[in-house]
Scaffold this motif. Structure first.
Motif, PDB file in Angstrom:
ATOM      1  N   HIS A   1       0.769  11.659   1.816  1.00 19.21           N
ATOM      2  CA  HIS A   1      -0.307  11.143   0.973  1.00 19.21           C
ATOM      3  C   HIS A   1       0.267  10.119  -0.009  1.00 19.21           C
ATOM      4  N   PRO A   2      -0.498   9.105  -0.384  1.00 19.23           N
ATOM      5  CA  PRO A   2       0.016   8.059  -1.292  1.00 19.23           C
ATOM      6  C   PRO A   2       0.590   8.559  -2.614  1.00 19.23           C
ATOM      7  N   VAL A   3       0.129   9.703  -3.110  1.00 22.86           N
ATOM      8  CA  VAL A   3       0.623  10.165  -4.411  1.00 22.86           C
ATOM      9  C   VAL A   3       2.107  10.525  -4.382  1.00 22.86           C
ATOM     10  N   VAL A   4       2.647  10.865  -3.196  1.00 26.47           N
ATOM     11  CA  VAL A   4       4.052  11.275  -3.131  1.00 26.47           C
ATOM     12  C   VAL A   4       4.999  10.090  -2.969  1.00 26.47           C
ATOM     13  N   MET A   5       4.479   8.931  -2.578  1.00 28.25           N
ATOM     14  CA  MET A   5       5.345   7.803  -2.237  1.00 28.25           C
ATOM     15  C   MET A   5       6.152   7.237  -3.407  1.00 28.25           C
ATOM     16  N   PRO A   6       5.558   7.039  -4.590  1.00 24.69           N
ATOM     17  CA  PRO A   6       6.374   6.517  -5.704  1.00 24.69           C
ATOM     18  C   PRO A   6       7.564   7.414  -6.035  1.00 24.69           C
ATOM     19  N   LEU A   7       7.341   8.720  -6.029  1.00 25.56           N
ATOM     20  CA  LEU A   7       8.440   9.643  -6.336  1.00 25.56           C
ATOM     21  C   LEU A   7       9.523   9.585  -5.264  1.00 25.56           C
ATOM     22  N   LEU A   8       9.136   9.423  -3.994  1.00 21.57           N
ATOM     23  CA  LEU A   8      10.131   9.266  -2.928  1.00 21.57           C
ATOM     24  C   LEU A   8      10.985   8.025  -3.154  1.00 21.57           C
ATOM     25  N   GLY A   9      10.352   6.949  -3.620  1.00 22.07           N
ATOM     26  CA  GLY A   9      11.091   5.723  -3.920  1.00 22.07           C
ATOM     27  C   GLY A   9      12.099   5.926  -5.029  1.00 22.07           C
ATOM     28  N   VAL A  10      11.706   6.655  -6.063  1.00 23.09           N
ATOM     29  CA  VAL A  10      12.598   6.905  -7.207  1.00 23.09           C
ATOM     30  C   VAL A  10      13.759   7.801  -6.805  1.00 23.09           C
ATOM     31  N   ILE A  11      13.472   8.876  -6.073  1.00 21.41           N
ATOM     32  CA  ILE A  11      14.534   9.793  -5.635  1.00 21.41           C
ATOM     33  C   ILE A  11      15.518   9.073  -4.723  1.00 21.41           C
ATOM     34  N   PHE A  12      15.001   8.233  -3.850  1.00 19.60           N
ATOM     35  CA  PHE A  12      15.883   7.461  -2.968  1.00 19.60           C
ATOM     36  C   PHE A  12      16.775   6.536  -3.786  1.00 19.60           C
ATOM     37  N   TYR A  13      16.205   5.884  -4.782  1.00 27.23           N
ATOM     38  CA  TYR A  13      16.992   4.986  -5.649  1.00 27.23           C
ATOM     39  C   TYR A  13      18.134   5.752  -6.304  1.00 27.23           C
ATOM     40  N   PHE A  14      17.838   6.902  -6.888  1.00 28.62           N
ATOM     41  CA  PHE A  14      18.866   7.678  -7.574  1.00 28.62           C
ATOM     42  C   PHE A  14      19.939   8.170  -6.600  1.00 28.62           C
TER      43      PHE A  14
END
Length: 201
Positions: free
Chosen positions: A13-26
């Protein structure tokens, strides 16, 4: 197969995508960032990008402003997109200001632009795919990070490309979108991230 295709729309779902981007960055950034800082950012973003939107959805549902988590009509999309834009602005001001982690700051600026673009289209009675917008934006961010940090994440990019195809297939299967709506969502997610790369890459 029907269950799998429907599950894809729910799990990604779109709500999880921003957090996935941040976790991947870290997980991939070669810069030193204190563990406490990363944990604080992830927890804050989990609350603001996942928990808060879910609570607001149930509030809107109780008020009769929306009937499904998938926001099937353009009218249903207007209030959630406005609220999401406000949440994103709050994140940019309080959680990820430009003087801290510039890559993530512009990632969320891109999310804000995509959200506002989708909002304008919803007001104009066009239902661009928010699922495609979210996953394509994250894909572009991953691609930019691989260039920025000179890291080989070809496997991740390949999986993301497969995921984009799977989500598109899922949305078509449940008859949530047409091809033009999926393609529009794809470009709404990709283009802002691509343009903003000039400011941090």
């Amino acid at each position: 197969m029907n269950f799998i295709l429907r599950s894809i729309s729910f799990i990604f779902h779109p709500v999880v995508m921003p957090l996935l981007g941040v976790i991947f960055y870290f997980s991939k950034s070669p810069r030193y960032l204190p563990l406490e800082l990363m944990q604080a950012k992830v927890v804050s973003l989990f609350i603001l990008t996942i928990l808060l939107p879910i609570l607001l959805y149930y509030l809107l549902k109780s008020l009769g402003k929306t009937s499904s988590i998938y926001l099937q009509s353009t009218q249903e999309r207007i209030f959630p997109l406005i609220l999401n834009a406000i949440i994103t602005v709050l994140i940019l001001i309080r959680v990820l200001p430009s003087n801290e982690i510039i890559e993530l700051y512009y990632f969320f600026v891109g999310i804000l632009i995509s959200t506002l673009s989708c909002l304008i289209l919803a007001i104009l009675k066009f239902k661009a795919s928010i699922h495609m917008m979210a996953v394509s934006g994250v894909f572009m961010f991953y691609l930019a990070l691989s260039i920025h940090f000179s890291i080989n994440i070809n496997g991740t990019l390949a999986l993301m490309a497969i995921l984009i195809g799977a989500i598109a297939t899922s949305r078509l299967h449940v008859k949530a979108h047409t091809y033009p709506e999926l393609i529009t969502g794809l470009f709404i997610g990709l283009v802002p991230q691509l343009i903003l790369v000039n400011y941090w890459l």
